[in-house]
Design an enzyme around this catalytic site. Structure first.
Site, PDB file in Angstrom:
ATOM      1  N   ARG A 106       0.882  -1.182   0.000  1.00  0.00           N
ATOM      2  CA  ARG A 106       0.000   0.000   0.000  1.00  0.00           C
ATOM      3  C   ARG A 106       0.911   1.221   0.000  1.00  0.00           C
ATOM      4  O   ARG A 106       1.685   1.424   0.939  1.00  0.00           O
ATOM      5  CB  ARG A 106      -0.909  -0.012   1.229  1.00  0.00           C
ATOM      6  CG  ARG A 106      -1.632   1.305   1.428  1.00  0.00           C
ATOM      7  CD  ARG A 106      -2.722   1.244   2.458  1.00  0.00           C
ATOM      8  NE  ARG A 106      -3.892   0.564   1.941  1.00  0.00           N
ATOM      9  CZ  ARG A 106      -5.118   0.685   2.436  1.00  0.00           C
ATOM     10  NH1 ARG A 106      -5.343   1.477   3.469  1.00  0.00           N
ATOM     11  NH2 ARG A 106      -6.123   0.034   1.916  1.00  0.00           N
ATOM     12  N   HIS A 133      -7.228   1.026  -6.531  1.00  0.00           N
ATOM     13  CA  HIS A 133      -7.482   0.131  -5.393  1.00  0.00           C
ATOM     14  C   HIS A 133      -8.168  -1.142  -5.920  1.00  0.00           C
ATOM     15  O   HIS A 133      -9.339  -1.391  -5.647  1.00  0.00           O
ATOM     16  CB  HIS A 133      -8.351   0.848  -4.362  1.00  0.00           C
ATOM     17  CG  HIS A 133      -8.354   0.210  -3.002  1.00  0.00           C
ATOM     18  ND1 HIS A 133      -7.561  -0.877  -2.666  1.00  0.00           N
ATOM     19  CD2 HIS A 133      -9.068   0.511  -1.875  1.00  0.00           C
ATOM     20  CE1 HIS A 133      -7.791  -1.204  -1.408  1.00  0.00           C
ATOM     21  NE2 HIS A 133      -8.698  -0.379  -0.905  1.00  0.00           N
ATOM     22  N   GLN A 136     -10.156  -3.751  -3.591  1.00  0.00           N
ATOM     23  CA  GLN A 136     -11.464  -3.282  -3.126  1.00  0.00           C
ATOM     24  C   GLN A 136     -12.548  -3.623  -4.141  1.00  0.00           C
ATOM     25  O   GLN A 136     -13.661  -4.031  -3.785  1.00  0.00           O
ATOM     26  CB  GLN A 136     -11.407  -1.765  -2.909  1.00  0.00           C
ATOM     27  CG  GLN A 136     -12.703  -1.176  -2.390  1.00  0.00           C
ATOM     28  CD  GLN A 136     -13.036  -1.688  -0.988  1.00  0.00           C
ATOM     29  OE1 GLN A 136     -12.200  -1.668  -0.099  1.00  0.00           O
ATOM     30  NE2 GLN A 136     -14.260  -2.160  -0.791  1.00  0.00           N
ATOM     31  N   ASP A 223     -17.329   7.351  -1.590  1.00  0.00           N
ATOM     32  CA  ASP A 223     -16.122   7.173  -0.779  1.00  0.00           C
ATOM     33  C   ASP A 223     -15.842   8.528  -0.135  1.00  0.00           C
ATOM     34  O   ASP A 223     -16.408   9.557  -0.541  1.00  0.00           O
ATOM     35  CB  ASP A 223     -14.955   6.708  -1.685  1.00  0.00           C
ATOM     36  CG  ASP A 223     -13.694   6.366  -0.896  1.00  0.00           C
ATOM     37  OD1 ASP A 223     -13.773   6.237   0.341  1.00  0.00           O
ATOM     38  OD2 ASP A 223     -12.620   6.233  -1.528  1.00  0.00           O
ATOM     39  N   CYS A 262     -16.389   1.664   0.512  1.00  0.00           N
ATOM     40  CA  CYS A 262     -15.217   0.826   0.823  1.00  0.00           C
ATOM     41  C   CYS A 262     -14.813   0.916   2.289  1.00  0.00           C
ATOM     42  O   CYS A 262     -14.165   0.009   2.805  1.00  0.00           O
ATOM     43  CB  CYS A 262     -14.049   1.201  -0.084  1.00  0.00           C
ATOM     44  SG  CYS A 262     -13.463   2.894   0.156  1.00  0.00           S
ATOM     45  N   ARG A 290     -13.805  -8.619   1.521  1.00  0.00           N
ATOM     46  CA  ARG A 290     -12.369  -8.378   1.284  1.00  0.00           C
ATOM     47  C   ARG A 290     -11.581  -9.650   1.605  1.00  0.00           C
ATOM     48  O   ARG A 290     -10.633 -10.010   0.922  1.00  0.00           O
ATOM     49  CB  ARG A 290     -11.853  -7.219   2.165  1.00  0.00           C
ATOM     50  CG  ARG A 290     -12.419  -5.846   1.849  1.00  0.00           C
ATOM     51  CD  ARG A 290     -12.014  -5.334   0.478  1.00  0.00           C
ATOM     52  NE  ARG A 290     -10.578  -5.312   0.245  1.00  0.00           N
ATOM     53  CZ  ARG A 290      -9.743  -4.348   0.645  1.00  0.00           C
ATOM     54  NH1 ARG A 290     -10.215  -3.288   1.264  1.00  0.00           N
ATOM     55  NH2 ARG A 290      -8.445  -4.411   0.386  1.00  0.00           N
TER      56      ARG A 290
HETATM   57  N1   CP Z   1     -11.282  -0.231   2.287  1.00  0.00           N
HETATM   58  C1   CP Z   1     -10.019  -0.320   2.704  1.00  0.00           C
HETATM   59  O1   CP Z   1      -9.076  -0.539   1.928  1.00  0.00           O
HETATM   60  O2   CP Z   1      -9.875  -0.204   4.056  1.00  0.00           O
HETATM   61  P1   CP Z   1      -8.517  -0.010   4.848  1.00  0.00           P
HETATM   62  O3   CP Z   1      -7.965   1.329   4.486  1.00  0.00           O
HETATM   63  O4   CP Z   1      -8.923  -0.094   6.294  1.00  0.00           O
HETATM   64  O5   CP Z   1      -7.569  -1.109   4.459  1.00  0.00           O
HETATM   65  N1  NVA Z   2      -9.962   6.690  -1.220  1.00  0.00           N
HETATM   66  C1  NVA Z   2      -9.562   6.231   0.086  1.00  0.00           C
HETATM   67  C2  NVA Z   2      -9.783   4.749   0.192  1.00  0.00           C
HETATM   68  C3  NVA Z   2      -9.443   4.172   1.535  1.00  0.00           C
HETATM   69  C4  NVA Z   2      -9.654   2.700   1.569  1.00  0.00           C
HETATM   70  C5  NVA Z   2      -8.104   6.566   0.313  1.00  0.00           C
HETATM   71  O1  NVA Z   2      -7.292   6.461  -0.614  1.00  0.00           O
HETATM   72  O2  NVA Z   2      -7.771   6.968   1.430  1.00  0.00           O
END
Ligand code: CP
Ligand code: NVA
Length: 304
Positions: A106, A133, A136, A223, A262, A290
Site C-alpha cells: 500500500r 485500489h 477493493q 467514498d 469501501c 475483502r
Molecule cells: N477499504 C479499505 O481498503 O480499508 P482499509 O484502508 O482499512 O484497508
Molecule cells: N480513497 C480512500 C480509500 C481508503 C480505503 C483513500 O485512498 O484513502
C-alpha cells in the site's frame, strides 16, 4: 485458476473471464470457510505486506486470508525497512523475492508499485495507491454478484470524488459489462485515460448532477471526500451538500438499489447515517468480502 498476469496493480491486467472467475472462486471459498474451513492450499507460503499508509481492512483481511489458507504473512511498515534509509526499490524487490512468495504493498505513488513489480520475481499486489485500489473492487463486485445474482446489465452510480477506488471500479465495470454513471464536482473527475479506455467497451457517463447518476441505478457507491493522500479539509466544501448520499438521493435510484462504501466512512459527510446504517446498505458484507476475495486472488497468483 491461472491468471495471465504476474501482478495486480490496477485491475486492467485481468481479462473479463479472469475477473468473473476470481469472483466465483471467492464465493466458493466463502462457502467452504463457513462449512468448517478452507483447505491449506497456501501451506508454507509467505506474503510480505508493506504499508506506507494506514489500513484496517486490507491488512487484517490479507493476514487472516493467508492464515486460513495455511500460509503466513509478514507485516512491514516502510519505516521498519532499509528502504527508509535509502536502499533501492530494486534491491528490496529482489531480496524479498528470495524469501517470500508474494508482495502486497500500500503506497502513495503508484510508480513505486510499478518498480516493485518490475524487479520482483514474485507476484506484486496493489493494496491501494493514490491512483488505484483493485482489491477493493474485487470485493465490491463479489458483493454486487451476491446481492443481485448477476453483474452484466446493471448500473452503478458513483457519487463524490473520482478517486483511486473510482478508477479501479471503472475497470471493474469494463470487465463485467456494468454501466457506470459518475457524478463529481468539476475538477474531481476520475482518471481521463481510464475513462477513455473503458468507454470503448461499456457505458461510462460523467456528470456533475448526482440525480442523473443515481437515476435507475442498481448500486449507489461513494467514498470519503478526503483520501489519505488528499487530506486537505478545504476539499469538503467543494462536495457538500450536493454530493452527499442521503435518503433523498437514494430514493432516486431503483427501489431495490444497494449502497456500497469501501470504508472508512465519514458519516454525515459523503453519506448520512440513515443510509449507511439503513436497510439498503451492504457495507458490512462488502467489508467481509475483502477476506474472501484476497484469498481467491492470493491462490490464483501464488499457486498457479
Ligand atoms: N477499504 C479499505 O481498503 O480499508 P482499509 O484502508 O482499512 O484497508
Ligand atoms: N480513497 C480512500 C480509500 C481508503 C480505503 C483513500 O485512498 O484513502
Amino acid at each position: 485458476m491461472k491468471l495471465k498476469t504476474k501482478d495486480l496493480l490496477t485491475l486492467a491486467e485481468l481479462s473479463p473471464k479472469e475477473f468473473v472467475g476470481l469472483i466465483e472462486n471467492s464465493i466458493k471459498l466463502k462457502r467452504e470457510l463457513k462449512k468448517g474451513g478452507n483447505k491449506p492450499i497456501l501451506k508454507s507460503k509467505t506474503l510480505t505486506m508493506i504499508f506506507q499508509k494506514p489500513s484496517t481492512r486490507t491488512r487484517v483481511s490479507f493476514e487472516t486470508g493467508m492464515y486460513q489458507l495455511g500460509g503466513h504473512a509478514i507485516n512491514l511498515s516502510l519505516n521498519d525497512m532499509q528502504l527508509s534509509r535509502g536502499e533501492s526499490v530494486e534491491d528490496t524487490a529482489k531480496t524479498l523475492s528470495r524469501y517470500t512468495d508474494c508482495i502486497m504493498a500500500r503506497v502513495y505513488n503508484h510508480e513505486l508499485l510499478e518498480k516493485l513489480s518490475k524487479h520482483a520475481s514474485v507476484p506484486v499486489i496493489n493494496g491501494l495507491s493514490d491512483s488505484f485500489h483493485p482489491c477493493q473492487i474485487l470485493a465490491d463486485f463479489m458483493t454486487i454478484k451476491e446481492k443481485k445474482g448477476k453483474l452484466k446489465g446493471l448500473k452503478i452510480a458513483w457519487v463524490g470524488d473520482g478517486n483511486n477506488v473510482c478508477n479501479s471500479m471503472i475497470y471493474g465495470a469494463l470487465l463485467s459489462g456494468i454501466e457506470m454513471s459518475i457524478a463529481t464536482p468539476k475538477g474531481f473527475e476520475p482518471d481521463k485515460t481510464v475513462v477513455k479506455e473503458s468507454k470503448k467497451s461499456t457505458k461510462i457517463e460523467l456528470t456533475v448532477d448526482p440525480f442523473i447518476a443515481t437515476k435507475n441505478a442498481d448500486v449507489v457507491v461513494t467514498d470519503t471526500y478526503s483520501s489519505i493522500h488528499n487530506s486537505d479539509p478545504k476539499r469538503i466544501k467543494k462536495f457538500l451538500p450536493k454530493y452527499q448520499v442521503n435518503s433523498k438521493l437514494m430514493s432516486s435510484a431503483k427501489k431495490d438499489a444497494i449502497f456500497l462504501h469501501c470504508l472508512p466512512a465519514k458519516r454525515e459527510q459523503e453519506v448520512t447515517s440513515s443510509v449507511i446504517d439503513g436497510i439498503q446498505s451492504v457495507v458490512w458484507d462488502e467489508a467481509e468480502n475483502r477476506l474472501h476475495t484476497q484469498k481467491a486472488l492470493l491462490a490464483a497468483l501464488i499457486c498457479a
